[in-house]
Design a protein around this motif. Structure first.
Motif, PDB file in Angstrom:
ATOM      1  N   MET A   1       0.866  -1.190   0.000  1.00 46.51           N
ATOM      2  CA  MET A   1       0.000   0.000   0.000  1.00 46.51           C
ATOM      3  C   MET A   1       0.895   1.230   0.000  1.00 46.51           C
ATOM      4  O   MET A   1       1.767   1.364   0.857  1.00 46.51           O
ATOM      5  CB  MET A   1      -0.881   0.006   1.245  1.00 46.51           C
ATOM      6  N   ASP A   2       0.649   2.130  -0.946  1.00 50.42           N
ATOM      7  CA  ASP A   2       1.612   3.212  -1.156  1.00 50.42           C
ATOM      8  C   ASP A   2       0.975   4.256  -2.070  1.00 50.42           C
ATOM      9  O   ASP A   2       0.072   3.942  -2.855  1.00 50.42           O
ATOM     10  CB  ASP A   2       2.858   2.612  -1.846  1.00 50.42           C
ATOM     11  N   ALA A   3       1.457   5.488  -1.995  1.00 46.39           N
ATOM     12  CA  ALA A   3       1.083   6.474  -3.005  1.00 46.39           C
ATOM     13  C   ALA A   3       1.883   6.278  -4.285  1.00 46.39           C
ATOM     14  O   ALA A   3       1.458   6.674  -5.358  1.00 46.39           O
ATOM     15  CB  ALA A   3       1.335   7.881  -2.471  1.00 46.39           C
TER      16      ALA A   3
ATOM     17  N   GLY B   1      -3.607   1.673  -3.939  1.00 44.59           N
ATOM     18  CA  GLY B   1      -3.596   3.092  -3.565  1.00 44.59           C
ATOM     19  C   GLY B   1      -2.631   3.943  -4.362  1.00 44.59           C
ATOM     20  O   GLY B   1      -2.468   5.133  -4.071  1.00 44.59           O
ATOM     21  N   ILE B   2      -2.027   3.363  -5.377  1.00 42.78           N
ATOM     22  CA  ILE B   2      -0.973   4.065  -6.136  1.00 42.78           C
ATOM     23  C   ILE B   2      -1.540   5.278  -6.871  1.00 42.78           C
ATOM     24  O   ILE B   2      -2.530   5.175  -7.590  1.00 42.78           O
ATOM     25  CB  ILE B   2      -0.329   3.109  -7.157  1.00 42.78           C
ATOM     26  N   ARG B   3      -0.893   6.424  -6.676  1.00 37.54           N
ATOM     27  CA  ARG B   3      -1.359   7.598  -7.405  1.00 37.54           C
ATOM     28  C   ARG B   3      -0.216   8.427  -7.978  1.00 37.54           C
ATOM     29  O   ARG B   3      -0.424   9.549  -8.439  1.00 37.54           O
ATOM     30  CB  ARG B   3      -2.256   8.455  -6.510  1.00 37.54           C
TER      31      ARG B   3
ATOM     32  N   ASP C   1       3.506   1.900   3.047  1.00 37.66           N
ATOM     33  CA  ASP C   1       4.157   3.210   3.079  1.00 37.66           C
ATOM     34  C   ASP C   1       3.106   4.179   3.610  1.00 37.66           C
ATOM     35  O   ASP C   1       2.014   4.298   3.037  1.00 37.66           O
ATOM     36  CB  ASP C   1       4.611   3.581   1.666  1.00 37.66           C
ATOM     37  N   ILE C   2       3.434   4.866   4.679  1.00 41.43           N
ATOM     38  CA  ILE C   2       2.449   5.738   5.332  1.00 41.43           C
ATOM     39  C   ILE C   2       1.896   6.781   4.365  1.00 41.43           C
ATOM     40  O   ILE C   2       0.809   7.315   4.568  1.00 41.43           O
ATOM     41  CB  ILE C   2       3.061   6.410   6.598  1.00 41.43           C
ATOM     42  N   ASP C   3       2.623   7.046   3.273  1.00 36.11           N
ATOM     43  CA  ASP C   3       2.127   8.074   2.346  1.00 36.11           C
ATOM     44  C   ASP C   3       0.995   7.567   1.460  1.00 36.11           C
ATOM     45  O   ASP C   3       0.484   8.334   0.635  1.00 36.11           O
ATOM     46  CB  ASP C   3       3.256   8.737   1.558  1.00 36.11           C
ATOM     47  N   VAL C   4       0.577   6.318   1.636  1.00 35.14           N
ATOM     48  CA  VAL C   4      -0.664   5.906   0.983  1.00 35.14           C
ATOM     49  C   VAL C   4      -1.819   6.749   1.539  1.00 35.14           C
ATOM     50  O   VAL C   4      -2.822   6.977   0.868  1.00 35.14           O
ATOM     51  CB  VAL C   4      -0.936   4.393   1.185  1.00 35.14           C
TER      52      VAL C   4
ATOM     53  N   LYS D   1      -5.059   1.573  -8.799  1.00 32.58           N
ATOM     54  CA  LYS D   1      -4.789   2.994  -8.684  1.00 32.58           C
ATOM     55  C   LYS D   1      -5.760   3.671  -7.717  1.00 32.58           C
ATOM     56  O   LYS D   1      -6.949   3.350  -7.700  1.00 32.58           O
ATOM     57  CB  LYS D   1      -4.897   3.665 -10.057  1.00 32.58           C
ATOM     58  N   PHE D   2      -5.259   4.597  -6.925  1.00 31.56           N
ATOM     59  CA  PHE D   2      -6.037   5.529  -6.092  1.00 31.56           C
ATOM     60  C   PHE D   2      -6.710   4.872  -4.877  1.00 31.56           C
ATOM     61  O   PHE D   2      -6.702   5.428  -3.806  1.00 31.56           O
ATOM     62  CB  PHE D   2      -7.089   6.280  -6.921  1.00 31.56           C
ATOM     63  N   GLU D   3      -7.308   3.687  -5.055  1.00 27.68           N
ATOM     64  CA  GLU D   3      -8.099   3.114  -3.969  1.00 27.68           C
ATOM     65  C   GLU D   3      -7.403   1.908  -3.337  1.00 27.68           C
ATOM     66  O   GLU D   3      -6.580   1.254  -3.981  1.00 27.68           O
ATOM     67  CB  GLU D   3      -9.471   2.685  -4.496  1.00 27.68           C
TER      68      GLU D   3
END
Lengths: 290, 290, 290, 290, 290, 290
Positions: A134-136, A171-173, A216-219, A192-194
């Motif tokens: 899980m990550d941005a 959660g990738i954006r 990654d907390i930045d998710v 992506k995104f969710e």
């Protein structure tokens, strides 16, 4: 005459001082020397422990208490400043030892590159390992401006190591077009995104498999985690991230290890990110370790 | 497999894990419930320990190393939130035990009221005790708006307990007129505004006597210690405070205990006050304990 | 049933609620719209009042108490945002009224341009007026990039209004070469870098004259006043500024009004600048008003 | 010549200076001495007033203006630092007087313990009183490490006082297992995690009853309220909290008093929490008082 | 249609856009990957440029204006994150080119290790090179926990390269005993604690020699430079540092290059350190380059 | 020898240095002198550029890269401090020139008043212009306490200029009753509280028309944009704002210009608002310019 460590902020709240009695080993990986943007995550693990004294031991989400579990807090692995290769080797070696003694490794970063040696050690033990990520950010670069040891590369490394189709990102954006293309061409899963909805769909496919969870907390949206190196708007809420952890906890996958990375206290002016991270660690322990 | 505590920020850098071997006992008194202005000093001791990892073990001022000394870091005394009387009793009891075992107590506050039970315990052991007090404030009130247990009263209490003429205050630049008048009428020594020069003059008079040194970090100018509850302009520099500690160290007085109080990390945005406090603790240990 | 305002932070501590009984009128000029660098001083007066609750009423420097004096806190003059000319007119008008009623005006800025209408009003009443100006900056520009109403111009304006030889600047360490040249050519006094020593020399020459004292908080070193728009290294300490105020207080000059400007709480993370300013206001009141 | 107080930040924007004309009395309870984690809420009421100058008087949610209502801002009750029992007695006494004069008390904390004496006074007047409680925490402890006067106990106290079945908690996401068990066993209502939907369900059951609404700002997610003592991830948004207030406003319950507690400006680096609190106060006034 | 770069914060104020016309080249070395404590100095050069718009072009200390000098601002050297060796090589190569074209290199760090390749390049050109080093720390380690490329080693490296007797350190107040011993045994000059007075004594001995000046901003007391990685109490004031630069400027030494390192904006909450650094850069340019 | 500007933070990441080749011109309007609450947005454009180095060039939302587009970053228009009228004239003149050369103007504020001259210039070119306005505030005042040039008036001005029925406001949650009434009476569209859903409804009605999009960052909830002058609870998330931009991008309207205003770095302690703004700028460019 030393006052009770378990409630001092020196170790994660309620930690068992006896390594041998403990199933879970919590450990820090205070490395931030390859980040391309804002450094400071080396201080993440210490601050997460410190603020854990504000936590209740009980999870009303999972109806379970930290008292039900034995976990040892090993402190931070001493890593050589500015030497990524040696740092990675030390981490791989350490986690290998934990696995040899049948512990559940629960790591705290540090930059995301620290997950690479951990996942490598996990893969050595669990042949059918899958990764839930899980990550941005994709973190799928081959190198960052020529450097293969970079916080932008860990997922690429593990994907190449265990096969891209065993890696599931959520959660990738943010990422380069080439990274998204590489994932697509190589059968790696990217939502992506969710996080929560695609996770619900994907978990049944992973039922019974050993799974390593790297977060990654930045998710989280910057509103929910300002204290990290690379904030990126449009993320999920802490409520959604908690629900995602609980979704995994209630699924049929066999979580065999996990980490939470990229908490950088320097940018976390009200300590909200550290507090959130410490709650996530509690939920990961109570949810992932039966 | 627990990584080395002595360099982890969990204890003051280089602390000996063995209580019995140690001459000095470092302990925290995380109390801030009677302050009239900005609270937060409860977190002072923990932060001072945490930043102590940035310290060198060697003092170029005193040409002495922390390795030359055995000191135990006992952590923070668990004090009951919002209950000043019970907190004070617990502190007095604890320090009494340290003295019974012939330790050198080195306390970290917390608000200045915590020094009162410590000094009381010291006075019980050392009949001829004198107090050296460095502070921006007189702390000579009988009570604060009716409350006798207040961060504005500890020096008054000890002065009444051991006799005002045995108390020497330095650097004072704030107080009620009544407090200055009381000191004058009762033969207590107050040096206004300055510390180093009057200290040089006064130390020979205290030669050979057991002395307790209590330092409120706000004796420093706000420029040098923004991280405290009650900042007050016109104070001394950290260079002068270091020199004052060294002056005592080189004098003929017999320092039998000491404390440093009122570090409040919440207001200490670049951690400069905590870093300064941690250096002061090092110099106090190396200078006061032979 | 309204709780005591005089100790609430809504007015400067100990203020008399009765305008008529009061000799001193304290008032705020919350304007910052012409500054060329960091705005925010509009919130200065409010924050100075708020933190004044942490002050003692007694000055150990002057051995005098606020109780000995009647002062009224009028609050902040409502100034039209973004309209410098109208703001200046409102200030001049207000101070003119105070002077007509024989009050001692003690102003709090706001940017330094607010001192221009005040000084103009003072000059209308006191024919032989001299200005004592403490600042890091000359403030002697004719205009700032075409704008004559700028925080860089107030001293030039008053110098041209009452004659440059009646203006005495101290502590100046920043300005254009043209500004220093203009001062020199026109007989205006500038003491570079230092305040206290040149002031001691100059004060006897001003004996008996009506003097207005205008202090820009940035005369202090950034270490002592980070909370201001334009910080500039190499300044004086708060101890020196206090001593300078006391030097004036003990001299033969007749202080007829004063101000303290450019406190900007936004940059004042531990509120040290606001606390210092509030102590300076106390000392100015106790020292300048007999 | 005092500038208009109603728009100065010294009182809540638009407050009526006449106590007698006013239906609502807004008052502060600046107490934070029993908190177990981060203190600082003593400064909450003052900061909420200060930032209220940024509010519009009109609510587009309720289509109503502050001008339609008379409210008096009494300032902060002077409470004795470090003395919880006396503080509580003073608050109970004060609110009792307000109720005797038929005012609508709207309190601002301070720590949550301040709500206990208020609710006790309310219960003395309204025999059938029910409590609507929004919070991240149960606040149902009997004592905190031996201290019955603690910010962790107020809901337990009022539940025991008026009967647990008259207390309705919403948004709860943290507490000891024992607290949840106690609530369950004693018929007290707890809605975990959510506020708006369970409130919609519950409000009809309370129709016609006198209701006191107590809101701990930490019911909001840390993203929405970083400026509080104990942040806890997974909370609701400010939009949901506003909607919850409006839901109560439009219901058939008879709100007879309310409070908003635990705003701690020290951790509120962009003042977002104080601004949100000040908007909540406006909506509570316009929504709860007909 | 691009607005004027020279006053935009993109380059140091007043920089000449023409490299060939310029005697001085200002360049940034945004590296912080070997630091053992708080990272963040990679952002130092950019912030120093940004705040330089607040500077006057005129120095009242030296009575000289930036207009009198041609200097080019080259921006930051792109350095590979987490790769100290390659970073060092790139810096040495770049400065070598500047020297080949007879420029005066004025570097901005970044951690202090960046000075090592610069000094090496200087030594290649100037056979009789001496180093003037102002710092809180000795920086004389051979390695830091095994890493020879560390921010604790640059002065050791240059001392071994050009001979310890050619290195003059000032203001040192922190280091290992071994470092002080090594300096003593090898004839290297160290002035402990003070800069200005020992510099006055030493400069005549260096008359006529080519000198490189390297300033670690932490030679300043934390009060004057909170925005740096490793703060250490007991340092000098910004006034003293300015005077030290002016002392060198007026001496007979031939300054052939200089740098200012370790500004870390992350800890510099009111930007005071960056502002001070930008003033120091101005004075170094105006004072060192004739 | 100047290092690459496009990745330096001096210009928005990836900007083309050639004005003539560029379709889009990005420019800053660093004005904040009429704001009624917290100033500081003058530094917004510079900080947005600076943090843009953390952005990826690829948008996974729009599957398009910045490389596909030519845009020039003109820097900030130099505006006269404290002179709103002249500032407005300069902006109108500049944007007029851009339009004459057929550029797509993409502005960064600065306070919202800067949008007024831009929209006026747009209206001069596009006869059928419609405005899409996202904001927490109506900005429909005729004047603010007598000042017609105020950050509270720009939408009123453009509405009167092109006709209120051509102005579409979304997300509005704050304003005077009179403003809402004026909009209603004059046929102007206001969607209260929400943006995305009403936008979906409204966009088809604007199909084919030239549209200018003006976004005040405070349309976001304070959780998502603490770094702005006037925060207001109850706003939308950054995810919703991104989706709204994408909704416009995919619609049939012809976006001919846009701006993003009111980013104030001073209140943006972890730079989350600036980072979000820089991502929004990327999405606006990639979405609005075909």
């Amino acid at each position: 005459m030393r006052f009770d460590e378990a409630y001092s902020g020196n170790v994660f709240i309620g930690a068992n001082p006896d390594y041998n009695e403990s199933k879970v080993v919590l450990y820090g990986m205070p490395m931030d020397w390859t980040v391309s943007y804002r450094p400071g995550s080396r201080f993440g693990p210490a601050r997460i422990r410190e603020v854990s004294i504000g936590l209740e031991e009980y999870s009303p989400y999972l109806d379970r208490e930290l008292f039900d579990l034995n976990y040892y807090d090993a402190g931070d692995i001493p890593l050589p400043f500015g030497n990524p290769q040696k740092s990675i080797d030390l981490i791989e070696d350490y986690v290998g030892k934990l696995l040899a003694e049948d512990k559940f490794p629960l790591g705290m970063g540090g930059e995301h590159l620290v997950s690479w040696p951990v996942m490598k050690a996990m893969a050595a033990k669990y042949k059918d390992l899958a990764i839930i990520h899980m990550d941005a950010h994709t973190d799928l670069r081959e190198h960052y401006e020529g450097e293969p040891l970079s916080h932008s590369t860990p997922i690429r490394k593990i994907a190449e190591h265990i096969g891209p189709k065993n890696v599931y990102s959520f959660g990738i954006r943010s990422g380069m077009k080439e990274e998204f293309d590489w994932a697509k061409e190589n059968g790696m899963h990217i939502s992506k995104f969710e996080v929560l909805e695609p996770l619900k769909e994907m978990l049944p496919k992973l039922a019974g498999r050993p799974v390593y969870v790297t977060i990654d907390i930045d998710v989280l949206d910057p509103a929910h985690a300002p204290g990290t190196g690379t904030v990126d708007a449009g993320g999920i809420t802490s409520k959604e991230l908690l629900a995602s952890i609980h979704e995994i906890a209630r699924s049929e996958v066999n979580v065999v290890g996990a980490d939470l990375v990229e908490v950088a206290p320097i940018y976390d002016h009200s300590e909200q990110t550290a507090n959130t991270a410490s709650k996530l660690i509690r939920e990961m322990m109570l949810g992932f370790v039966k």
